[in-house]
Every structure is written in structure tokens, then in C-alpha cells.
Design a protein around this motif. Structure first.
Motif, short mmCIF file in Angstrom:
data_model
loop_
_atom_site.label_atom_id
_atom_site.label_comp_id
_atom_site.label_asym_id
_atom_site.label_seq_id
_atom_site.Cartn_x
_atom_site.Cartn_y
_atom_site.Cartn_z
N UNK A 116 0.86 -1.18 0.00
CA UNK A 116 0.00 0.00 0.00
C UNK A 116 0.90 1.23 0.00
N UNK A 117 1.71 1.36 1.04
CA UNK A 117 2.70 2.44 1.12
C UNK A 117 3.72 2.05 2.18
N UNK A 118 4.98 2.00 1.79
CA UNK A 118 6.04 1.58 2.72
C UNK A 118 6.61 2.75 3.51
N UNK B 124 -9.57 3.55 2.90
CA UNK B 124 -8.17 3.21 2.59
C UNK B 124 -8.07 1.70 2.53
N UNK B 125 -7.53 1.19 1.42
CA UNK B 125 -7.38 -0.25 1.23
C UNK B 125 -5.91 -0.61 1.47
N UNK B 126 -5.62 -1.11 2.67
CA UNK B 126 -4.24 -1.37 3.09
C UNK B 126 -3.86 -2.81 2.74
N UNK B 127 -3.78 -3.08 1.47
CA UNK B 127 -3.44 -4.42 1.00
C UNK B 127 -1.93 -4.48 0.74
N UNK B 128 -1.21 -5.23 1.56
CA UNK B 128 0.23 -5.33 1.39
C UNK B 128 0.98 -4.53 2.44
N UNK B 129 2.23 -4.19 2.14
CA UNK B 129 3.11 -3.53 3.10
C UNK B 129 2.61 -2.12 3.42
N UNK B 130 2.42 -1.86 4.70
CA UNK B 130 1.96 -0.55 5.17
C UNK B 130 2.85 -0.15 6.34
N UNK B 131 3.80 0.72 6.09
CA UNK B 131 4.77 1.08 7.12
C UNK B 131 4.92 2.59 7.23
N UNK C 99 -3.50 7.09 5.93
CA UNK C 99 -4.69 6.25 5.79
C UNK C 99 -5.52 6.13 7.06
N UNK C 100 -4.87 5.93 8.20
CA UNK C 100 -5.60 5.62 9.43
C UNK C 100 -6.43 6.77 9.99
N UNK C 101 -6.08 8.04 9.74
CA UNK C 101 -6.97 9.11 10.23
C UNK C 101 -8.31 9.17 9.51
#
Length: 356
Positions: free
Chosen positions: A96-98, A140-147, A154-156
Motif C-alpha cells: 500500500x505504502x512503505x 483506505x485499502x491497506x493491501x500489502x506492506x503498510x509502514x 490512511x488511518x486518520x
């Protein structure tokens, strides 16, 4: 401790000057300065929604200045457009976003372009604030690496969908930095002292664990994700309850497996409740010695390899975040981040991300 205080309070300015509650809108974003970079954030338009797609799969969708600027301009435009009911954020590839493109920041700092780094941080933090105050439903679609700042962008927002491919972590302390982009707000609100543990050790959570601890709102298998995206794309209703129901219909009832870090919450609370890093390390060492616990030894090793200054700053940041709003956390984290990259307190960030 004086160095920790210096990192947090230096560069004081009017607390929310760079965030500004009075957000300005423009009917259409101005893409001209970023024309060459538009393919790094793609746009997918449907009848009632718009999707922003992070498109640097070769770099695990790590954020650059141009990407943060484009996201902010798109979101401002979409928020004002009455024809757009809700917004989706997703990534191409296995991430998603590293997080921030730390190597790019490292090179900018080496070239003496500190102001360019500050400009990136300011843009990023404004976008996170925009997310946290967005007037329309956001998925927000957090599919994969989210760091790192992948969580911050995304989380707010309102809905966070995770999958069996999701890997979430905040490894900043191991890089000579601190969990930023709002991390001290949402990590500090996790059960017990789980937030301190994740921030200080860089331990990972999977999608099931994110659901269990409240970081995510919905879960579905990666194999069903195309159905979810199609359902969202065809929706003509922007009522949050309808969106929530649509996301839930593809979900599964899931529980953390026996090896999950969440089953160690008593140990985590016992060890990470202390006021200083030294006390936390002592508690982990006692726990590891008494129970011959491999997990305790692993997190001990991670903490001992991390920058001591980063650990102290991170612990204080999470503790302060418990009593602050999102905008207060962002203003404080921005000051801390500027101090860290400016090398006015230490050179730990540059050393932590220096390419091999």
C-alpha cells in the motif's frame, strides 16, 4: 534527557500555523508543476467516487514530495466537488505504502537541501491533517506492506480495510527517527502499552491483528478484494452506513493465531509500562531470563540495535500523544522531524538510512 527535550521543543512556532484550521479549496487541482510525476499517483473515476492510486510499485509506493503534493491537491479538489460522494486510497503492487522515501531524503540532506526536506514534511503533514478532518467518507485499502507514514496517510480516515496480505509496522526508531505522520496519535490509543511496544521495537502486525487491536475497521481476503473494489466503484450512495455495510459483506470472522503478539499483551503491559527506556529494557531482560522467552530476546535485540536517542524521543512522543488531539500530535511531530533531519541534535537519521 536534555537532548530528548531539545529535539521535541526546538523550532517552536505557533502550534498549528502550518496546519491551519481554515483549509482553502480550489475547484480543480493545479497539476502543472508536477506534470512529470502524475503517473506516481493515478486517478480512477467512478460515478460517485474517486480513487487515488499510489503507483511506485518498484519502490513499494514510498512517498515523495510530488506524490504528497498531488494527493493533497486531489483531495482538496474532491472535497469541494458536490458530484463526488466518497474517496478511496489504494496502492499498486505488493505494498500500500512503505512510508517516506527515506533514501531520497538522505540524498537531499547530503546535498544540503534541508529546505526541500522541510517542504516535503510540511506537505505530508498537511495531507495527514486533511485526512483526519475530511468532510467525506474515506476508504483506505491497506493491501500489502503498510509502514511508517503509510499509516499516517490512511488511518486518520473513516474506513481502513486490511487483508491477509497486510503487513503493518513502524520501524522508524531502528532508522534513527521516530514514528511520525500522526503515529503518536493512533499508536497511543491502542490497548494497554501495545503502542509503545510497536513504536520502540518495529514489531509487525498482520491484517487480523490490526482488526483485533482496532487499527483497522474491516478485513477481507486478498482473493476477494477485486469484488470489494468493484462494489465500491458501482456505489451510487455516499452514506457512511451504506459504505460500511458494503465493506462488511465481504468480511470474514477472524481471530489472531496463537503466535500473535496480541497474546502477549500481559507481558507487553508489564514491560512497556515504565517511564524510561532503561527500565523497559531491564524489565524485558528479567522477563527473558525468567521465562526463556524468545520473543523478549528478539525485541531486546531490536531495541539495543536502535538509536538510544530515537528510543527516548519515541517513548516520550507516544506518552504525550495519549493526551493530545491529532492536530496537536502532528504539530509536535513536525517540529521533532525537522529537528531530526536538520542534524541539530544528532546525525542518527542519516546514519540509519544511509545506503549500504
Amino acid at each position: 534527557m536534555q537532548r530528548v527535550k531539545a529535539l521535541i521543543v526546538r523550532h517552536s512556532f505557533q502550534t498549528l500555523r502550518f496546519l491551519s484550521h481554515q483549509r482553502c479549496f480550489s475547484a480543480q487541482p493545479n497539476y502543472a508543476p508536477y506534470h512529470d510525476f502524475q503517473d506516481q499517483v493515478l486517478v480512477e473515476g467512478r460515478a460517485k467516487s474517486r480513487a487515488a492510486i499510489l503507483n511506485r510499485p518498484f519502490a513499494l509506493n514510498s512517498l515523495t514530495t510530488s506524490m504528497a503534493s498531488r494527493l493533497k491537491k486531489l483531495y482538496e479538489s474532491w472535497e469541494e466537488n458536490p458530484d463526488i460522494g466518497f474517496v478511496i486510497l489504494k496502492g499498486n503492487g505488493r505494498a500500500f505504502c512503505s512510508g517516506v522515501d527515506a533514501v531520497a531524503l538522505y540524498h537531499l540532506l547530503n546535498e544540503g537541501k534541508v529546505e526541500d526536506c522541510k517542504r516535503f514534511l510540511k506537505t505530508l503533514y498537511k495531507f495527514v491533517y486533511l485526512q483526519g478532518t475530511y468532510l467525506k467518507p474515506h476508504v483506505a485499502i491497506l493491501d500489502g506492506i503498510t509502514m511508517g507514514c503509510g499509516g499516517g496517510i490512511s488511518l486518520p480516515g473513516m474506513f481502513h480495510l486490511v487483508t491477509d496480505k497486510t503487513v503493518f509496522a513502524h520501524p522508524e526508531a531502528q532508522l534513527g527517527f521516530h514514528p511520525d505522520s500522526g503515529a503518536s496519535f493512533y499508536l497511543s490509543r491502542l490497548p494497554g502499552y501495545l503502542g509503545e511496544c510497536l513504536a520502540l521495537t518495529g514489531e509487525k502486525l498482520n491484517g487480523v491483528e490490526m482488526i483485533a487491536c482496532g487499527l483497522a475497521t474491516h478485513y477481507c481476503l486478498n482473493a476477494r478484494l477485486s469484488w470489494v473494489k468493484e462494489c465500491l466503484g458501482n456505489m451510487m450512495n455516499d452514506d457512511p452506513t451504506v459504505i460500511e455495510s458494503s465493506l462488511a459483506q465481504y468480511g470474514d470472522l477472524v481471530y489472531p493465531d496463537r503466535s500473535s503478539i496480541l497474546h502477549r499483551i500481559e507481558t507487553i503491559d508489564k514491560c512497556f509500562c515504565h517511564d524510561t527506556i532503561e527500565e523497559i529494557i531491564d524489565s524485558l531482560e528479567n522477563e527473558a531470563a525468567g521465562a526463556y522467552d524468545d520473543w523478549c530476546r528478539t525485541v531486546l535485540r531490536k531495541m539495543k540495535e536502535a538509536s538510544p536517542l530515537s528510543l527516548n524521543v519515541t517513548l516520550r512522543s507516544i506518552r504525550e500523544g495519549r493526551f493530545q488531539s491529532l492536530d496537536q500530535c502532528l504539530a509536535r511531530e513536525y517540529r521533532m522531524s525537522v529537528a531530526a533531519i536538520s542534524k541539530q541534535v544528532s546525525n542518527d537519521f542519516s546514519e540509519g538510512v544511509r545506503p549500504g
